[in-house]
Motif scaffolding. Structure first.
Motif, PDB file in Angstrom:
ATOM      1  N   LYS A 172       0.845  -1.200   0.000  1.00 20.24           N
ATOM      2  CA  LYS A 172       0.000   0.000   0.000  1.00 20.24           C
ATOM      3  C   LYS A 172       0.879   1.248   0.000  1.00 20.24           C
ATOM      4  CE  LYS A 172      -3.405   2.540   2.722  1.00 20.24           C
ATOM      5  NZ  LYS A 172      -4.112   2.608   4.040  1.00 20.24           N
ATOM      6  N   ALA A 173       0.609   2.163  -0.915  1.00 20.73           N
ATOM      7  CA  ALA A 173       1.377   3.407  -1.006  1.00 20.73           C
ATOM      8  C   ALA A 173       0.964   4.378   0.093  1.00 20.73           C
ATOM      9  CB  ALA A 173       1.171   4.036  -2.378  1.00 20.73           C
ATOM     10  N   PHE A 174       1.835   5.322   0.383  1.00 24.85           N
ATOM     11  CA  PHE A 174       1.489   6.399   1.304  1.00 24.85           C
ATOM     12  C   PHE A 174       0.461   7.328   0.659  1.00 24.85           C
ATOM     13  CE2 PHE A 174       5.673   5.390   3.196  1.00 24.85           C
ATOM     14  CZ  PHE A 174       5.328   5.397   4.538  1.00 24.85           C
ATOM     15  N   ASP A 175      -0.311   7.986   1.479  1.00 31.26           N
ATOM     16  CA  ASP A 175      -1.196   9.048   1.002  1.00 31.26           C
ATOM     17  C   ASP A 175      -0.319  10.154   0.417  1.00 31.26           C
ATOM     18  OD1 ASP A 175      -2.881  11.209   0.640  1.00 31.26           O
ATOM     19  OD2 ASP A 175      -3.792  11.090   2.627  1.00 31.26           O
ATOM     20  N   PRO A 176      -0.532  10.516  -0.861  1.00 28.06           N
ATOM     21  CA  PRO A 176       0.314  11.554  -1.481  1.00 28.06           C
ATOM     22  C   PRO A 176       0.300  12.874  -0.724  1.00 28.06           C
ATOM     23  CG  PRO A 176      -1.018  10.442  -3.138  1.00 28.06           C
ATOM     24  CD  PRO A 176      -1.518   9.973  -1.811  1.00 28.06           C
ATOM     25  N   GLU A 177      -0.782  13.155  -0.001  1.00 28.74           N
ATOM     26  CA  GLU A 177      -0.868  14.412   0.742  1.00 28.74           C
ATOM     27  C   GLU A 177       0.179  14.499   1.846  1.00 28.74           C
ATOM     28  OE1 GLU A 177      -2.918  16.983   0.000  1.00 28.74           O
ATOM     29  OE2 GLU A 177      -3.480  15.825  -1.771  1.00 28.74           O
ATOM     30  N   LYS A 178       0.691  13.354   2.274  1.00 30.13           N
ATOM     31  CA  LYS A 178       1.714  13.358   3.328  1.00 30.13           C
ATOM     32  C   LYS A 178       3.076  13.798   2.807  1.00 30.13           C
ATOM     33  CE  LYS A 178      -0.367   9.743   6.203  1.00 30.13           C
ATOM     34  NZ  LYS A 178      -0.167   8.396   6.821  1.00 30.13           N
ATOM     35  N   ARG A 179       3.284  13.723   1.498  1.00 28.52           N
ATOM     36  CA  ARG A 179       4.535  14.142   0.871  1.00 28.52           C
ATOM     37  C   ARG A 179       5.756  13.508   1.562  1.00 28.52           C
ATOM     38  NH1 ARG A 179       4.800  20.454  -0.335  1.00 28.52           N
ATOM     39  NH2 ARG A 179       6.150  19.715  -2.029  1.00 28.52           N
ATOM     40  N   VAL A 180       5.692  12.213   1.744  1.00 29.55           N
ATOM     41  CA  VAL A 180       6.772  11.507   2.445  1.00 29.55           C
ATOM     42  C   VAL A 180       8.104  11.694   1.716  1.00 29.55           C
ATOM     43  CG1 VAL A 180       7.643   9.217   3.063  1.00 29.55           C
ATOM     44  CG2 VAL A 180       5.267   9.827   3.557  1.00 29.55           C
ATOM     45  N   GLY A 181       8.091  11.535   0.398  1.00 25.29           N
ATOM     46  CA  GLY A 181       9.321  11.701  -0.361  1.00 25.29           C
ATOM     47  C   GLY A 181       9.907  13.086  -0.222  1.00 25.29           C
ATOM     48  N   TYR A 182       9.043  14.088  -0.235  1.00 27.73           N
ATOM     49  CA  TYR A 182       9.506  15.473  -0.109  1.00 27.73           C
ATOM     50  C   TYR A 182      10.104  15.719   1.271  1.00 27.73           C
ATOM     51  CZ  TYR A 182       9.362  20.589   0.087  1.00 27.73           C
ATOM     52  OH  TYR A 182       9.688  21.915   0.239  1.00 27.73           O
ATOM     53  N   GLU A 183       9.513  15.152   2.309  1.00 28.63           N
ATOM     54  CA  GLU A 183      10.056  15.325   3.661  1.00 28.63           C
ATOM     55  C   GLU A 183      11.437  14.680   3.771  1.00 28.63           C
ATOM     56  OE1 GLU A 183       8.831  17.219   6.052  1.00 28.63           O
ATOM     57  OE2 GLU A 183       7.221  17.776   4.661  1.00 28.63           O
ATOM     58  N   ILE A 184      11.623  13.546   3.123  1.00 23.12           N
ATOM     59  CA  ILE A 184      12.937  12.881   3.127  1.00 23.12           C
ATOM     60  C   ILE A 184      13.941  13.711   2.329  1.00 23.12           C
ATOM     61  CG2 ILE A 184      14.180  10.848   2.273  1.00 23.12           C
ATOM     62  CD1 ILE A 184      11.603   9.248   3.028  1.00 23.12           C
ATOM     63  N   TYR A 185      13.489  14.275   1.221  1.00 22.85           N
ATOM     64  CA  TYR A 185      14.354  15.167   0.426  1.00 22.85           C
ATOM     65  C   TYR A 185      14.867  16.327   1.282  1.00 22.85           C
ATOM     66  CZ  TYR A 185      15.022  19.283  -2.613  1.00 22.85           C
ATOM     67  OH  TYR A 185      15.484  20.435  -3.197  1.00 22.85           O
ATOM     68  N   LYS A 186      13.976  16.965   2.027  1.00 22.49           N
ATOM     69  CA  LYS A 186      14.387  18.097   2.870  1.00 22.49           C
ATOM     70  C   LYS A 186      15.380  17.644   3.944  1.00 22.49           C
ATOM     71  CE  LYS A 186      10.329  19.658   4.156  1.00 22.49           C
ATOM     72  NZ  LYS A 186       9.339  20.566   4.806  1.00 22.49           N
TER      73      LYS A 186
END
Length: 442
Positions: free
Chosen positions: A383-397
């Motif tokens: 199951k993928a994460f909810d896109p609204e959580k922006r998990v990838g973006y948080e890891i990028y930061k």
């Protein structure tokens, strides 16, 4: 980092409001895999600055080649003129590309290379007695650029939804998704059973289709989806059966990124068109090419009054500085043999050792030096994460704060480093990647 809320610049693929609390980095200099900001802080560029710095930043050999050319000629109109860097580049590429690709059309960016291939294919069929062939097929989830024609060929709603009413009505074929394979197969041993989706679409639309556009071996913006070479082999046969041109978009995959000089080599196929850019000049200067066969070229070769010429131009077509950089890239590939000495196996094994056991790492997939980490909410169900959580973006930061440029595709962080990255640099990148994922996901 510095706050530039009121900057004049509108940056690409960016929600500028994000930079109110995550300021832009002021790049000051770069060398190898490292970018340094104004304060001297280093950032390890594990994505080759959008996949184009083939041998790292500020490569001394490419520097010298461009400087030497600068003293001779910087630019010349490419209609009515030619020059030795362009001639040498094409002569040498013709001996390296898949069989039959020997006619080169210069442009200045990847999206335009794609659109040239589309226009050439359309005009070719018109001029060889098949005016009914006016439509294009492409894989769902594909990405081929962001000008309107190229955007029409993509299947990424994030890029195209807003402009749907302006786009060409492309036919989107279900694409391979080996991580969530509906056939329960593995890409290393499957027979590309998923080609049946394309077979059904060809049965319905093949006679009216001019070309099929594909990213060979992996779909980049879809999350670095790597698929079996058997799929390409079967697609080539489908195109032959229905007289459909195969356009290979190797803008991201070409120049050694997949472990072969060109990704089509994995399948042993030759497309009718190949689009090249990114690594073409080692990331130094904007240049792209649409490469095709003598058969297609000959359909345009006629007396002027027959009006069969390909009427398309870009101002910086065949720029001598870019060609000089591209020739030196070939010199490095030939003389230093970086494809025979990459740390691809080391990168993949170390990345898997560090992250494969994490509760949110669904899959680590690799081809050549490309390694993609698919993050999921539930590993068992995928199951993928909810896109609204922006998990990838948080890891990028988090990674940027620690000195690693790890720009994800959604929730898929990936490594796509220069071909000459060293083991100690790989170790540092993996360490920061692991720390950043754990900081965000635990």
């Amino acid at each position: 980092m510095e706050n530039r809320k009121n900057d004049y610049i509108w940056h690409p693929c960016t929600q500028m409001k994000d930079h109110e609390d995550f300021p832009l980095v002021m790049a000051d200099r770069a060398e190898g895999v490292w970018i340094y900001d104004k304060e001297g802080k280093p950032y390890l560029d594990i994505i080759s600055s959008w996949w184009c710095t083939l041998f790292g930043h500020n490569n001394p050999r490419i520097n010298r080649a461009v400087k030497k050319q600068l003293d001779k000629i910087e630019h010349v109109i490419f209609a009515g003129f030619t020059h030795e860097p362009a001639e040498e580049l094409c002569r040498r590429l013709a001996g390296l590309l898949p069989r039959g690709l020997e006619k080169f059309f210069f442009v200045d960016n990847g999206s335009t290379a794609v659109e040239c291939a589309m226009k050439m294919s359309f005009q070719y069929h018109r001029q060889t007695g098949h005016p009914e062939k006016q439509r294009f097929m492409t894989l769902a989830g594909g990405y081929h650029g962001e000008t309107l024609g190229a955007l029409s060929m993509g299947g990424m709603d994030y890029y195209s939804r807003m402009f749907q009413s302006l786009l060409l009505p492309a036919i989107h074929v279900p694409g391979p998704d080996c991580y969530r394979c509906p056939y329960g197969k593995h890409r290393d041993s499957c027979q590309a059973e998923c080609i049946e989706g394309a077979e059904k679409v060809f049965e319905e639309y093949g006679e009216e289709t001019t070309a099929f556009l594909i990213e060979p071996m992996f779909q980049g913006a879809a999350g670095m989806r790597i698929y079996s070479p058997v799929y390409l082999q079967k697609l080539r046969k489908l195109c032959d059966r229905y007289n459909v041109n195969l356009i290979a978009d190797e803008i991201a995959a070409g120049y050694g990124r997949t472990g072969k000089l060109f990704a089509c080599e994995h399948a042993g196929i030759s497309p009718d068109f190949m689009c090249l850019s990114k690594g073409l000049t080692g990331g130094y200067l904007p240049m792209a090419m649409t490469v095709t066969t003598a058969k297609i070229y000959d359909a345009f070769y006629a007396d002027f009054n027959e009006k069969k010429a390909f009427v398309h131009s870009t101002t910086y077509s065949g720029n001598p500085l870019a060609c000089a950089a591209a020739v030196e890239v070939l010199n490095i590939l030939e003389e230093e043999e970086p494809l025979q000495h990459t740390e691809a196996e080391y990168l993949t094994s170390e990345l898997k050792a560090a992250l494969e056991g994490h509760k949110n790492v669904g899959e680590i997939r690799s081809i050549g030096l490309i390694n993609a980490i698919e993050l999921v909410e539930d590993k068992g169900t995928k199951k993928a994460f909810d896109p609204e959580k922006r998990v990838g973006y948080e890891i990028y930061k988090e990674a940027m704060g620690r000195g690693l440029l790890l720009r994800p595709m959604g929730d898929v962080p990936y490594f796509n480093p220069p071909l000459n990255i060293k083991k100690q640099e790989i170790d540092r990148a993996i360490e920061i990647c692991r720390e950043s994922i754990e900081a965000v996901l635990g």
